[in-house]
Design an enzyme around this catalytic site. Structure first.
Site, PDB file in Angstrom:
ATOM      1  N   HIS A 114       0.853  -1.203   0.000  1.00  0.00           N
ATOM      2  CA  HIS A 114       0.000   0.000   0.000  1.00  0.00           C
ATOM      3  C   HIS A 114       0.880   1.240   0.000  1.00  0.00           C
ATOM      4  CE1 HIS A 114       0.581   1.011   4.317  1.00  0.00           C
ATOM      5  NE2 HIS A 114       0.486  -0.296   4.547  1.00  0.00           N
ATOM      6  N   CYS A 165       3.552  -4.669   6.590  1.00  0.00           N
ATOM      7  CA  CYS A 165       3.172  -4.378   5.204  1.00  0.00           C
ATOM      8  C   CYS A 165       4.365  -3.865   4.414  1.00  0.00           C
ATOM      9  CB  CYS A 165       2.053  -3.336   5.168  1.00  0.00           C
ATOM     10  SG  CYS A 165       0.447  -4.020   5.641  1.00  0.00           S
TER      11      CYS A 165
END
Length: 193
Positions: free
Chosen positions: A155, A168
């Site tokens: 992301h 992440c």
């Protein structure tokens, strides 16, 4: 030089005849071995060779030997084919392929100390243009592409040039958007480090 050599031989001969064993034998000085060639290969904990090859492809395709934090490169034309992403945790880089052609590269920020970005082979399981973390204070995850059942995803986000996430793979915002447009559910991901 000749006088010095004759003197040295005379001293050694006299010492030997006198039975003196305290005169040290002349030492041969061996030249130091040549230095090992400097290697620019990086030591990987787990690799199938994708990350080192992706780095070489970036040099060949974009003429770049590295990127600054938050920087990325994208090809001007994107060919058809399956998208594949290679992430290198050691150098904090991501590489995007279409078929066998490298079409983009970016810096990333993966898991900080105490957290884990998992190594191995993955696939994009879910895509959302905007998402909020259910685990970390509703944190925004723009252009989210989840790769596992625990919430690890690509992301857009802060890209300081070192591991700083909860697991992440953060990308520069514009690159996250471009990557989102290139992938589909099922696109392959390999993470090495």
């Amino acid at each position: 030089m000749g006088k010095f050599l004759n003197f040295s031989v005379a001293v050694l001969t006299a010492a030997a005849l006198a039975g003196c064993d305290t005169v040290p034998a002349p030492r041969l000085v061996q030249a130091a071995p040549p230095p090992e060639p400097v290697s620019h290969e990086v030591p990987y904990r787990w690799t199938q060779g994708n990350a080192p090859q992706a780095y070489k492809d970036m040099v060949d395709t974009f003429g770049r030997h590295g990127l600054k934090p938050g920087e990325y490169v994208v090809a001007s034309t994107i060919p058809q084919g399956e998208t594949r992403i290679v992430v290198d945790l050691l150098t904090q880089m991501a590489y995007v392929y279409r078929g066998d052609k490298l079409v983009g590269a970016s810096t990333v920020s993966s898991a900080k100390r105490g957290m884990v970005t998992p190594l191995g082979f993955w696939s994009i399981l879910e895509k959302r243009p905007f998402y909020r973390s259910k685990k970390y204070d509703n944190a925004p995850m723009p252009f989210m592409q989840r790769i596992d059942g625990y919430g690890i995803a690509f992301h857009g986000g802060n890209n300081p040039g070192y591991p700083a996430s909860h697991g992440c793979i953060r990308l520069p915002m514009k690159f996250a958007e471009k990557l989102y447009g290139l992938t589909k559910v099922g696109s392959k991901v390999v993470i090495e480090g």
